[in-house]
Motif scaffolding. Structure first.
Motif, PDB file in Angstrom:
ATOM      1  N   SER A 149      -6.846  -4.357  11.304  1.00  0.00           N
ATOM      2  CA  SER A 149      -6.617  -5.745  11.909  1.00  0.00           C
ATOM      3  C   SER A 149      -8.396  -5.941  11.526  1.00  0.00           C
ATOM      4  O   SER A 149      -9.528  -5.704  10.559  1.00  0.00           O
ATOM      5  N   ASP A 150      -9.138  -6.395  12.542  1.00  0.00           N
ATOM      6  CA  ASP A 150     -10.929  -7.125  12.330  1.00  0.00           C
ATOM      7  C   ASP A 150     -11.645  -5.901  11.923  1.00  0.00           C
ATOM      8  O   ASP A 150     -12.494  -5.149  11.681  1.00  0.00           O
ATOM      9  N   THR A 151     -10.695  -4.744  12.829  1.00  0.00           N
ATOM     10  CA  THR A 151     -12.239  -3.394  12.234  1.00  0.00           C
ATOM     11  C   THR A 151     -11.072  -2.183  11.901  1.00  0.00           C
ATOM     12  O   THR A 151     -11.490  -0.868  11.759  1.00  0.00           O
ATOM     13  N   VAL A 152     -10.054  -2.049  11.767  1.00  0.00           N
ATOM     14  CA  VAL A 152      -8.760  -0.859  11.487  1.00  0.00           C
ATOM     15  C   VAL A 152      -8.256  -1.094   9.911  1.00  0.00           C
ATOM     16  O   VAL A 152      -7.844  -2.451   9.777  1.00  0.00           O
ATOM     17  N   PHE A 153      -7.995  -0.297   9.031  1.00  0.00           N
ATOM     18  CA  PHE A 153      -7.968  -0.280   7.825  1.00  0.00           C
ATOM     19  C   PHE A 153      -7.210   0.902   7.683  1.00  0.00           C
ATOM     20  O   PHE A 153      -7.454   2.102   8.153  1.00  0.00           O
ATOM     21  N   HIS A 154      -6.287   0.778   6.144  1.00  0.00           N
ATOM     22  CA  HIS A 154      -5.648   2.051   5.932  1.00  0.00           C
ATOM     23  C   HIS A 154      -5.815   1.352   4.734  1.00  0.00           C
ATOM     24  O   HIS A 154      -6.396   0.796   4.490  1.00  0.00           O
ATOM     25  N   LEU A 204       0.935  -1.231   0.055  1.00  0.00           N
ATOM     26  CA  LEU A 204       0.219  -0.221  -0.498  1.00  0.00           C
ATOM     27  C   LEU A 204       0.593   1.129   0.303  1.00  0.00           C
ATOM     28  O   LEU A 204       0.333   2.106  -0.414  1.00  0.00           O
ATOM     29  N   ALA A 205       1.699   0.813   0.540  1.00  0.00           N
ATOM     30  CA  ALA A 205       3.140   1.726   0.438  1.00  0.00           C
ATOM     31  C   ALA A 205       3.533   2.920  -0.590  1.00  0.00           C
ATOM     32  O   ALA A 205       3.755   3.735  -0.332  1.00  0.00           O
ATOM     33  N   ASP A 206       4.266   1.979  -1.007  1.00  0.00           N
ATOM     34  CA  ASP A 206       4.649   1.771  -3.102  1.00  0.00           C
ATOM     35  C   ASP A 206       3.443   2.191  -3.677  1.00  0.00           C
ATOM     36  O   ASP A 206       2.716   1.481  -4.799  1.00  0.00           O
ATOM     37  N   LEU A 207       3.313   3.048  -3.755  1.00  0.00           N
ATOM     38  CA  LEU A 207       1.964   4.021  -4.770  1.00  0.00           C
ATOM     39  C   LEU A 207       2.655   4.894  -5.569  1.00  0.00           C
ATOM     40  O   LEU A 207       3.392   5.905  -5.571  1.00  0.00           O
TER      41      LEU A 207
END
Length: 291
Positions: A212-217, A183-186
């Protein structure tokens, strides 16, 4: 008769952060009654933010209290878009500073969008409720072209999150990275991705990684708007909420946290709330004036 020579007051607010240096900045014109389409586009292009919002009188029958209901339109530097979450939050915060927290109602091209603004510890937070969302599959050839434009091998996708086009006011292609490093390498082919997005009527590409189950980047390339990347994207967050719920990746009742903008140096936080029995998605966050 409106003209592009009109010079409205253009406010600058950031959404999904209480720090003016974080979140996603938006232009806000609280009275755009003297502006035609070309003038609105010129204001947005001159400002250069991913979107700017323009308020005019509400349509008949919209509902809402006097002074708390409006027609809202959104322009990127290149074109009008049907719905923009961060500019909605920014506008709601700007209005709440003038008329107080509470309920607002906006008529958008995508449909009616209510917004609730509350004050928490001196910070204003706005939560919008999306129009009814839906998701659909993407053709294999279009997915192959999207990955080629991004420079992402198929193996870099998270198999638990199948690619889909999701809508909650605007269309977004959801692609999940298997790692945070991916994701960081865009670094994508701007023209190639823009051409595909026009073909598929996409507003952004919603790139996600599950912490995690409820945390996204998340990250959102936005070449169709003339912007390499959107720092915090409320419309895409709403679409993503619909996506994870419809695919059974989260419970029907869920509160998700989306971190966006970290890779751009403008960190923001979006709260996505799903309620059982209500297909709509709620997206909220803090907002504040810039300058």
């Amino acid at each position: 008769m409106t003209t592009s020579a009109a010079r409205p007051e253009v406010l600058r607010y950031t959404a999904f952060s209480s720090d003016p240096a974080g979140g996603n900045p938006a232009g806000v014109v609280l009275d755009a009654s003297a502006l035609d389409d070309s003038a609105m586009l010129a204001v947005a292009a001159d400002l250069g933010y991913s979107e700017s919002a323009f308020l005019t009188a509400p349509p008949e029958g919209l509902g809402g209290e006097d002074g708390r209901a409006y027609t809202i339109r959104y322009f990127s530097p290149k074109a009008e878009v049907p719905f923009c979450g961060h500019a909605t939050v920014a506008t709601a915060v700007a209005l709440a500073e003038r008329v107080g927290p509470g309920e607002l109602v906006f008529a958008t091209r995508a449909g009616t969008v209510p917004v609730e603004v509350v004050e928490e510890g001196g910070t204003l937070r706005a939560t919008l409720t999306s129009v009814e969302p839906h998701i659909k599959a993407i053709a294999d050839t279009d997915l192959t072209e999207a990955l080629a434009a991004l420079g992402w091998p198929q193996a870099d996708l998270d198999p638990a999150f199948p690619p889909r086009i999701a809508f909650a006011g605007a269309r977004h292609l959801v692609l999940a990275a298997a790692t945070r490093a991916r994701l960081a390498d865009l670094a994508y082919d701007f023209a190639r991705l823009e051409a595909l997005m026009h073909q598929l009527d996409l507003t952004t590409v919603q790139l996600v990684w599950r912490e995690s189950d409820t945390v996204f980047h998340v990250r959102d390339p936005f070449p169709v708007g003339g912007v390499v990347e959107d720092p915090a994207t409320g419309a895409a967050a709403a679409a993503f909420g619909a996506y994870v719920r419809e695919l059974g990746l989260v419970p029907d009742d869920a509160v998700l946290t989306l971190h966006q903008g970290e890779d751009l140096g403008r960190p923001g936080e979006l709260t996505v709330t799903l309620r059982a029995g209500d297909p709509r998605v709620r997206v909220g966050g803090a907002g504040t004036r810039i300058g």
